[in-house]
Motif scaffolding. Sequence first.
Motif, mmCIF file in Angstrom:
data_model
loop_
_atom_site.group_PDB
_atom_site.id
_atom_site.type_symbol
_atom_site.label_atom_id
_atom_site.label_comp_id
_atom_site.label_asym_id
_atom_site.label_seq_id
_atom_site.Cartn_x
_atom_site.Cartn_y
_atom_site.Cartn_z
ATOM 1 N N GLU A 82 0.836 -1.218 0.000
ATOM 2 C CA GLU A 82 0.000 0.000 0.000
ATOM 3 C C GLU A 82 0.863 1.258 0.000
ATOM 4 O O GLU A 82 0.463 2.287 -0.533
ATOM 5 N N ARG A 83 2.075 1.163 0.583
ATOM 6 C CA ARG A 83 2.961 2.330 0.559
ATOM 7 C C ARG A 83 3.455 2.639 -0.842
ATOM 8 O O ARG A 83 3.868 3.771 -1.128
ATOM 9 N N LEU A 84 3.437 1.649 -1.726
ATOM 10 C CA LEU A 84 3.861 1.874 -3.116
ATOM 11 C C LEU A 84 2.765 2.503 -3.963
ATOM 12 O O LEU A 84 3.034 2.949 -5.077
ATOM 13 N N GLN A 85 1.540 2.559 -3.437
ATOM 14 C CA GLN A 85 0.407 3.003 -4.245
ATOM 15 C C GLN A 85 0.481 4.484 -4.605
ATOM 16 O O GLN A 85 -0.074 4.909 -5.614
ATOM 17 N N GLY A 86 1.153 5.263 -3.771
ATOM 18 C CA GLY A 86 1.221 6.696 -4.044
ATOM 19 C C GLY A 86 0.064 7.453 -3.421
ATOM 20 O O GLY A 86 0.232 8.526 -2.871
ATOM 21 N N ARG A 87 -1.109 6.889 -3.510
ATOM 22 C CA ARG A 87 -2.285 7.501 -2.890
ATOM 23 C C ARG A 87 -3.251 6.385 -2.504
ATOM 24 O O ARG A 87 -3.250 5.313 -3.116
ATOM 25 N N PRO A 88 -4.092 6.603 -1.510
ATOM 26 C CA PRO A 88 -5.026 5.556 -1.070
ATOM 27 C C PRO A 88 -5.980 5.150 -2.185
ATOM 28 O O PRO A 88 -6.358 5.958 -3.035
ATOM 29 N N THR A 89 -6.337 3.889 -2.217
ATOM 30 C CA THR A 89 -7.299 3.409 -3.200
ATOM 31 C C THR A 89 -8.469 2.746 -2.492
ATOM 32 O O THR A 89 -8.294 2.112 -1.454
ATOM 33 N N LYS A 90 -9.642 2.925 -3.047
ATOM 34 C CA LYS A 90 -10.837 2.318 -2.466
ATOM 35 C C LYS A 90 -11.187 0.999 -3.150
ATOM 36 O O LYS A 90 -12.171 0.362 -2.809
ATOM 37 N N LYS A 91 -10.381 0.609 -4.146
ATOM 38 C CA LYS A 91 -10.679 -0.613 -4.877
ATOM 39 C C LYS A 91 -10.447 -1.833 -3.995
ATOM 40 O O LYS A 91 -9.443 -1.941 -3.302
ATOM 41 N N ASN A 92 -11.386 -2.765 -4.027
ATOM 42 C CA ASN A 92 -11.321 -3.963 -3.204
ATOM 43 C C ASN A 92 -10.395 -4.991 -3.852
ATOM 44 O O ASN A 92 -10.658 -5.481 -4.949
ATOM 45 N N TYR A 93 -9.314 -5.310 -3.153
ATOM 46 C CA TYR A 93 -8.308 -6.229 -3.695
ATOM 47 C C TYR A 93 -8.892 -7.619 -3.942
ATOM 48 O O TYR A 93 -8.644 -8.244 -4.992
ATOM 49 N N SER A 94 -9.686 -8.129 -3.020
ATOM 50 C CA SER A 94 -10.259 -9.472 -3.157
ATOM 51 C C SER A 94 -11.159 -9.570 -4.377
ATOM 52 O O SER A 94 -11.139 -10.579 -5.104
ATOM 53 N N GLU A 95 -11.934 -8.529 -4.634
ATOM 54 C CA GLU A 95 -12.794 -8.520 -5.822
ATOM 55 C C GLU A 95 -11.962 -8.519 -7.099
ATOM 56 O O GLU A 95 -12.307 -9.179 -8.091
ATOM 57 N N LEU A 96 -10.853 -7.777 -7.085
ATOM 58 C CA LEU A 96 -9.965 -7.743 -8.251
ATOM 59 C C LEU A 96 -9.389 -9.128 -8.535
ATOM 60 O O LEU A 96 -9.300 -9.540 -9.697
#
Length: 319
Positions: A82-96
């Motif tokens: 998550e620290r590599l994301q650059g900004r917070p994401t609301k996308k659900n990882y499990s759904e992806l």
Amino acid sequence: MTLCTSITCHLQELFVGIIILCLVGLNYIQLNVDSEEMCACFQCMAGSKDDPWFAERYKNLVPKLLSRQNSELSPNTRKWWERLQGRPTKKNYSELVETLFSLFPDEEHYSDAGPHRCRTCAVVGNSGNLKGSHYGPLIDAHDVVIRMNKAPTAGFEKDVGSKTTHRAIYPESAVDMDNSTHLVLVPFKILDLQWLISVFTTKHITRHIFVNLALRRASCLLFKVMILHPEFMRYVYEVWLQKQGKYPSTGFMMLVLSLHICDQVNVFGFGASKDGDWHHYFDKRYHHLLNKGVHRGSTEYNITLKLHHKNRIRMYKGW
């Protein structure tokens, strides 16, 4: 003692000797098969007990490629990723993950290690030291040929070869590839997983992405898509690089991956050219700054050299 008795005794001794040899041989084979150190090569990659430095780093139980079964992330990996994301994401990882493996093969790759396998890997970097090397035929002779990002082969075949079985990319480095090549996604962020889904479905994610229509339309590539596991990425960063830099380079991650999926690894196109410059073989205008940015190039290169000196890999410098 009669002649007949003497012959009988010798035959009995010979028979007992053969039985002992067979039993010892069977025990030796069983011990080695069970040790996970057997392969058909002269030296097997997993045989690390004689080298404490390598044994400390080589963790074969770390998941290498993502699947449904191994997709759950440890708390430490989730936090690091998550620290590599650059900004917070609301996308659900499990759904992806569910969407990904409704499209792409959901299987365990390269789990066939054993006493009859000798899989050879060529990891081909982009260094200018490949120019004039004439390594092309040698590279193409490997079972697995891994290239990174946009590195071309056309026009450079005599030095870099023409065979590509795996190409490691992230969305911004994607290039056209045919259906003989596995697309290995290196997901630095959740958006990268969304992009991969988009390429083969709605194609709605295009910002900063340069993918040719041939890749978008190649439905047969669906069966050649692989995704590097975030757990594996963190393992390379923390165990091999000791947290140097922000995250590993794609080339170094592919080098460590090759240690886990192949029995013999040869490395080409890593390091500086013979004049000391750090540039690409296909673009001399590009100069790589060794320790600037998110990677620690000197650390990665020194580890690569150490693997070479310990005979874990063979490094071809082009000069």
